[in-house]
Design a protein around this motif. Structure first.
Motif, PDB file in Angstrom:
ATOM      1  N   ARG A  82       5.491 -14.081   1.797  1.00  0.00           N
ATOM      2  CA  ARG A  82       6.832 -14.225   2.387  1.00  0.00           C
ATOM      3  C   ARG A  82       7.834 -14.697   1.335  1.00  0.00           C
ATOM      4  N   LEU A  83       7.387 -15.564   0.444  1.00  0.00           N
ATOM      5  CA  LEU A  83       8.282 -16.048  -0.608  1.00  0.00           C
ATOM      6  C   LEU A  83       8.641 -14.938  -1.586  1.00  0.00           C
ATOM      7  N   LEU A  84       7.688 -14.063  -1.871  1.00  0.00           N
ATOM      8  CA  LEU A  84       7.916 -13.009  -2.865  1.00  0.00           C
ATOM      9  C   LEU A  84       8.973 -12.007  -2.433  1.00  0.00           C
ATOM     10  N   GLN A  85       9.196 -11.871  -1.129  1.00  0.00           N
ATOM     11  CA  GLN A  85      10.164 -10.877  -0.678  1.00  0.00           C
ATOM     12  C   GLN A  85      11.585 -11.210  -1.123  1.00  0.00           C
ATOM     13  N   ASP A  86      11.845 -12.474  -1.460  1.00  0.00           N
ATOM     14  CA  ASP A  86      13.178 -12.879  -1.912  1.00  0.00           C
ATOM     15  C   ASP A  86      13.226 -13.125  -3.419  1.00  0.00           C
ATOM     16  N   MET A  87      12.155 -12.774  -4.130  1.00  0.00           N
ATOM     17  CA  MET A  87      12.075 -13.023  -5.570  1.00  0.00           C
ATOM     18  C   MET A  87      12.546 -11.812  -6.375  1.00  0.00           C
ATOM     19  N   GLU A  88      12.990 -12.088  -7.595  1.00  0.00           N
ATOM     20  CA  GLU A  88      13.296 -11.028  -8.553  1.00  0.00           C
ATOM     21  C   GLU A  88      11.987 -10.563  -9.172  1.00  0.00           C
ATOM     22  N   LEU A  89      11.623  -9.291  -8.944  1.00  0.00           N
ATOM     23  CA  LEU A  89      10.350  -8.740  -9.402  1.00  0.00           C
ATOM     24  C   LEU A  89      10.579  -7.476 -10.211  1.00  0.00           C
ATOM     25  N   GLN A  90       9.607  -7.106 -11.006  1.00  0.00           N
ATOM     26  CA  GLN A  90       9.658  -5.853 -11.745  1.00  0.00           C
ATOM     27  C   GLN A  90       9.626  -4.673 -10.759  1.00  0.00           C
ATOM     28  N   PRO A  91      10.303  -3.570 -11.085  1.00  0.00           N
ATOM     29  CA  PRO A  91      10.435  -2.465 -10.120  1.00  0.00           C
ATOM     30  C   PRO A  91       9.123  -1.775  -9.754  1.00  0.00           C
ATOM     31  N   ASP A  92       8.112  -1.829 -10.615  1.00  0.00           N
ATOM     32  CA  ASP A  92       6.852  -1.133 -10.320  1.00  0.00           C
ATOM     33  C   ASP A  92       5.691  -2.105 -10.172  1.00  0.00           C
ATOM     34  N   VAL A  93       5.986  -3.346  -9.806  1.00  0.00           N
ATOM     35  CA  VAL A  93       4.964  -4.387  -9.770  1.00  0.00           C
ATOM     36  C   VAL A  93       3.921  -4.101  -8.685  1.00  0.00           C
ATOM     37  N   ILE A  94       2.679  -4.442  -9.008  1.00  0.00           N
ATOM     38  CA  ILE A  94       1.579  -4.399  -8.042  1.00  0.00           C
ATOM     39  C   ILE A  94       1.232  -5.833  -7.671  1.00  0.00           C
ATOM     40  N   VAL A  95       1.152  -6.104  -6.389  1.00  0.00           N
ATOM     41  CA  VAL A  95       0.725  -7.416  -5.897  1.00  0.00           C
ATOM     42  C   VAL A  95      -0.614  -7.242  -5.210  1.00  0.00           C
ATOM     43  N   THR A  96      -1.567  -8.070  -5.555  1.00  0.00           N
ATOM     44  CA  THR A  96      -2.885  -8.016  -4.936  1.00  0.00           C
ATOM     45  C   THR A  96      -3.350  -9.432  -4.652  1.00  0.00           C
ATOM     46  N   PRO A 114       9.095  -5.961  -0.363  1.00  0.00           N
ATOM     47  CA  PRO A 114      10.140  -4.952  -0.545  1.00  0.00           C
ATOM     48  C   PRO A 114       9.543  -3.576  -0.824  1.00  0.00           C
ATOM     49  N   PRO A 115      10.320  -2.507  -0.597  1.00  0.00           N
ATOM     50  CA  PRO A 115       9.810  -1.137  -0.782  1.00  0.00           C
ATOM     51  C   PRO A 115       9.357  -0.822  -2.197  1.00  0.00           C
ATOM     52  N   HIS A 116       9.967  -1.462  -3.208  1.00  0.00           N
ATOM     53  CA  HIS A 116       9.598  -1.141  -4.591  1.00  0.00           C
ATOM     54  C   HIS A 116       8.351  -1.881  -5.055  1.00  0.00           C
ATOM     55  N   VAL A 117       7.772  -2.701  -4.197  1.00  0.00           N
ATOM     56  CA  VAL A 117       6.568  -3.469  -4.535  1.00  0.00           C
ATOM     57  C   VAL A 117       5.368  -2.830  -3.846  1.00  0.00           C
ATOM     58  N   THR A 118       4.270  -2.679  -4.586  1.00  0.00           N
ATOM     59  CA  THR A 118       3.028  -2.140  -4.014  1.00  0.00           C
ATOM     60  C   THR A 118       2.045  -3.273  -3.783  1.00  0.00           C
ATOM     61  N   VAL A 147     -13.807  -5.452  -3.795  1.00  0.00           N
ATOM     62  CA  VAL A 147     -13.336  -4.523  -2.773  1.00  0.00           C
ATOM     63  C   VAL A 147     -11.813  -4.452  -2.787  1.00  0.00           C
ATOM     64  N   LEU A 148     -11.285  -3.237  -2.855  1.00  0.00           N
ATOM     65  CA  LEU A 148      -9.854  -3.004  -2.710  1.00  0.00           C
ATOM     66  C   LEU A 148      -9.597  -2.370  -1.348  1.00  0.00           C
ATOM     67  N   THR A 149      -8.568  -2.865  -0.653  1.00  0.00           N
ATOM     68  CA  THR A 149      -8.236  -2.359   0.679  1.00  0.00           C
ATOM     69  C   THR A 149      -6.764  -1.950   0.711  1.00  0.00           C
ATOM     70  N   PRO A 150      -6.425  -0.839   0.074  1.00  0.00           N
ATOM     71  CA  PRO A 150      -5.028  -0.388   0.095  1.00  0.00           C
ATOM     72  C   PRO A 150      -4.601   0.014   1.502  1.00  0.00           C
ATOM     73  N   ALA A 151      -3.347  -0.255   1.821  1.00  0.00           N
ATOM     74  CA  ALA A 151      -2.815   0.148   3.115  1.00  0.00           C
ATOM     75  C   ALA A 151      -2.656   1.663   3.145  1.00  0.00           C
ATOM     76  N   PRO A 152      -2.692   2.266   4.320  1.00  0.00           N
ATOM     77  CA  PRO A 152      -2.455   3.714   4.420  1.00  0.00           C
ATOM     78  C   PRO A 152      -1.123   4.085   3.759  1.00  0.00           C
ATOM     79  N   GLY A 153      -1.149   5.161   2.987  1.00  0.00           N
ATOM     80  CA  GLY A 153       0.068   5.604   2.324  1.00  0.00           C
ATOM     81  C   GLY A 153       0.296   5.013   0.951  1.00  0.00           C
ATOM     82  N   THR A 154      -0.577   4.116   0.507  1.00  0.00           N
ATOM     83  CA  THR A 154      -0.432   3.540  -0.831  1.00  0.00           C
ATOM     84  C   THR A 154      -0.646   4.622  -1.882  1.00  0.00           C
ATOM     85  N   ALA A 155       0.231   4.654  -2.871  1.00  0.00           N
ATOM     86  CA  ALA A 155       0.154   5.685  -3.908  1.00  0.00           C
ATOM     87  C   ALA A 155      -1.171   5.594  -4.655  1.00  0.00           C
TER      88      ALA A 155
END
Length: 369
Positions: A82-96, A114-118, A147-155
């Motif tokens: 929840r905190l990360l949604q208001d943070m300045e992040l790199q445009p192609d950042v991956i969060v896991t 945000p939409p630009h965060v995976t 184990v990786l559990t990507p959400a449906p639609g993850t690139a």
């Protein structure tokens, strides 16, 4: 041409976060930044060479990150998302993350990031009886399932990118959907913690009337219930996050226990034997040297003569070969377990070296199979 530096941020520099950080440092083109709410673990991580830099300011920690590992307890992972949604992040950042439950975390991540965060859910299935950054090791995840559990639609390219990065941990990276993960891990990790704690509480109640329960429980009982010593608050949060699967598994278990009780009440020897034989067959077919959801016991059991100096001789032999041990125990209660002395080693590799050495010096050495 000089390779571009990659910045990895590890939020929560403890056992798992520190071990991931050490693995990432295998690549000289990776810079590891650590974040923690307290300065003390960051100072330890810097001193131990676990991270390149550390900060207690979350925005500073994540601003330049290309990949962010949320290596915190389950509830803190959700709060950090929840905190990360208001943070300045790199445009192609991956969060896991590294949480042991996935459905709730993945669902909330999809809602808040945000939409630009995976976001790609993750669960490294390895651990240790020790905690804190001091226990971190670049070999902790080696040969473990991650184990990786990507959400449906993850690139797909983002999942591939994270998978390639995780190859530095030398873990076996696999993919499954979050709900399947929670069902499997609920059965092989979460519910066993419930069983162990329930059994300990039962015996504790009996012990109030007859103190021999605790005295005789010091042997095999203590071994099979070791996971009851896990962090109570952490397991409270895990069970609440995975409540749907835990409730179903518990009901299945209750039915299985009722069936066994019925066999005993009816005095059915064949049925009772089949119960134990079925369990034995499946358990004996499990891989022996694979890292699973529960940390392995790196223990050896040794028959030793009952005379002065024998334990000192054994520890001297091990020390001379620089084989690290973490615990020694003289076993007074040894039903179904060979060996009067139990030695716990720092790792499976150390245990195997110790076993070879002690057998060379004609000690009878046993593993718990």
């Amino acid at each position: 041409m000089e390779m571009k530096k990659v910045t990895i941020t590890v939020i929560g520099v403890g056992l798992i976060g520190g071990s991931i950080a050490l693995s990432m440092r295998r690549d000289p083109n990776i810079r590891v930044v650590g974040y923690d709410v307290r300065q003390e673990p960051l100072d330890k991580a810097l001193t131990l060479g676990v991270i390149h830099a550390g900060t207690t300011d979350l925005q500073t920690a994540v601003r330049e990150a290309n990949v962010i590992f949320l290596a915190a307890p389950v509830e803190q992972i959700v709060a950090t998302l929840r905190l990360l949604q208001d943070m300045e992040l790199q445009p192609d950042v991956i969060v896991t993350d590294v949480g042991s439950t996935k459905s709730g975390i993945v669902r909330q991540a999809v809602e808040v990031i945000p939409p630009h965060v995976t976001f790609i859910g993750g669960h490294p299935m390895a651990g240790s009886h020790k905690s804190g950054v001091e226990a971190a090791s670049d070999r902790l995840l080696e040969n473990a399932y991650y184990v990786l559990t990507p959400a449906p639609g993850t690139a797909a390219e983002k999942v591939e990118r994270l998978t390639e990065l995780l190859s530095l941990t030398r873990a076996k990276v696999v993919q499954m959907d979050a709900d399947s993960h929670d069902q499997v891990v609920g059965a092989v990790s979460h519910f066993p913690h419930v069983l162990a704690s329930a059994l300990v509480n039962l015996v504790a109640g009996y012990d109030e009337e007859n103190a021999w329960h605790a005295r005789l429980a010091a042997g095999g009982f203590r071994d099979i219930t070791r996971i009851a010593s896990s962090n109570p608050r952490m397991w409270r949060d895990v069970l609440l996050q995975n409540r749907e699967h835990i409730v179903k598994i518990a009901k299945d278990w209750a039915k299985a226990l009722e069936d066994v009780v019925e066999l005993v009440e009816e005095g059915d020897p064949d049925g009772i034997e089949r119960f134990f034989q079925t369990a034995r067959d499946f358990r004996d077919g499990l891989p022996e040297r694979k890292t699973g959801a529960l940390p392995p016991l790196n223990d050896l059991y040794i028959d030793i003569p009952d005379h002065p100096g024998e334990i000192g001789r054994i520890t001297t032999l091990l020390g001379a070969k620089q084989i690290n041990i973490t615990n020694l125990q003289i076993r007074e209660t040894r039903e179904d377990i060979y060996g009067a002395l139990r030695i716990t080693f720092h790792s499976q590799e150390e245990m195997e070296k110790g076993e070879e050495l002690l057998r060379f010096f004609d000690y009878n050495v046993y593993r718990r199979t």
